[in-house]
Design an enzyme around this catalytic site. Sequence first.
Site, PDB file in Angstrom:
ATOM      1  CB  ALA A 148      -0.940   0.802   1.295  1.00 34.19           C
ATOM      2  CB  ALA A 149       4.268   2.133  -0.787  1.00 30.16           C
ATOM      3  N   GLY A 150       2.395   2.392  -2.618  1.00 29.90           N
ATOM      4  CA  GLY A 150       2.117   3.704  -3.784  1.00 29.90           C
ATOM      5  C   GLY A 150       0.269   4.097  -3.538  1.00 29.90           C
ATOM      6  CG  ASP A 151      -2.592   0.958  -2.104  1.00 23.88           C
ATOM      7  OD1 ASP A 151      -2.895   1.003  -3.627  1.00 23.88           O
ATOM      8  OD2 ASP A 151      -2.819   0.188  -1.881  1.00 23.88           O
TER       9      ASP A 151
HETATM   10  O1  RIB Z   1      -1.777  -2.079  -2.973  1.00 21.60           O
HETATM   11  C1  RIB Z   1      -1.764  -2.834  -1.940  1.00 21.60           C
HETATM   12  C2  RIB Z   1      -3.369  -4.014  -2.023  1.00 21.60           C
HETATM   13  O2  RIB Z   1      -3.336  -4.222  -3.187  1.00 21.60           O
HETATM   14  C3  RIB Z   1      -4.141  -4.515  -1.093  1.00 21.60           C
HETATM   15  O3  RIB Z   1      -4.031  -3.469  -0.326  1.00 21.60           O
HETATM   16  C4  RIB Z   1      -4.563  -5.829  -1.545  1.00 21.60           C
HETATM   17  O4  RIB Z   1      -6.249  -6.032  -1.011  1.00 21.60           O
HETATM   18  C5  RIB Z   1      -4.580  -5.131  -3.295  1.00 21.60           C
HETATM   19  O5  RIB Z   1      -5.432  -4.827  -3.190  1.00 21.60           O
END
Ligand code: RIB
Length: 316
Positions: A254-257
């Site tokens: 989730a770093a990119g998120d």
């Molecule tokens: O970007 C990370 C996410 O990718 C995780 O939380 C997982 O659920 C997938 O969607």
Amino acid sequence: MTTIVVVGSLNMDFVVAVDRLPVPGETVLGRNFQMIPGGKGANQACAAAKLAGNKAQVRMVGRVGYDVFADHLKASLSAAGVDVSAVHATKSHATGVALIGVESSGQNSIVVASGANHALTASETESMRPVFHGARFVLFQLESPMDTVAAALKLARQEGARTILDPAPAQPLSSEMLANVDILTPNESEAAVLLGLPVARVTASDAPALARALRQRGPAAVVLKLGGQGCFYSDDETEMWSGACPVVPLDTTAAGDTFNAALAVALGEVRAIADALRFANAAAAISVTRMGAQASAPSRAEVDEFLSQSIGPQLG
Ligand code: RIB
């Protein structure tokens, strides 16, 4: 107040820490198991709400099943301050799940069973119009059906919002779809897939050419995310590097998120692009020092503190 909308996936992440990730056909013994709220869309919404505090309203559009994971995922977003009134339940599918192995280096491997995320159909796009109304940014990823993402990108533009697309998981995209993207934020392998190039390590010297080639496919601006090398920004008038913040990674999930959420929050506050990229790099850096997806998203105060103490982002 700025409104940020996220259209995308909600998954329950099943996370196992391992000394090293298995190769195909191999079984490895893991250390511990955790269930952590995730999904690229929900992660962006959660991080945006935590980073914005009371400076922005964050709305999530997505689909879950009728099960205990759905309740947990919606509660996690609500607790972070996200409006989940456009996260609807479907009887046709179970809530999305992701199986994640995280090795000691922080590197991960993810398998997603999309489930209800695939019930967000293009035919329902028109119902998103009131949710998009007044939004400054609408954020997308690629864990929803492609025709839904394409139609919602178009609708977001019609409603006057700027669109940010994280093209993950990587897949080829049409130029027609990319034309409705204001800011495209691929990592190196996603950039390669979009350009039909072999996936190879992208060096700092390749970044400007890759970013320009991606812009020629439609997006007004590109942020090429290169992990420890920082990121490269390109639009019609400006090109710049923003260095990564040096940290010891525990889990890169989730770093990119988190990066995309922070970028939208900072640009929503009308910060200059250099400042917005610095804020996004810092938020992503903090997130990789913690386990889990939504569990790792920092608050505004944590990012401000990190930036005031840190010697600043470094070019890799
Ligand atoms: O970007 C990370 C996410 O990718 C995780 O939380 C997982 O659920 C997938 O969607």
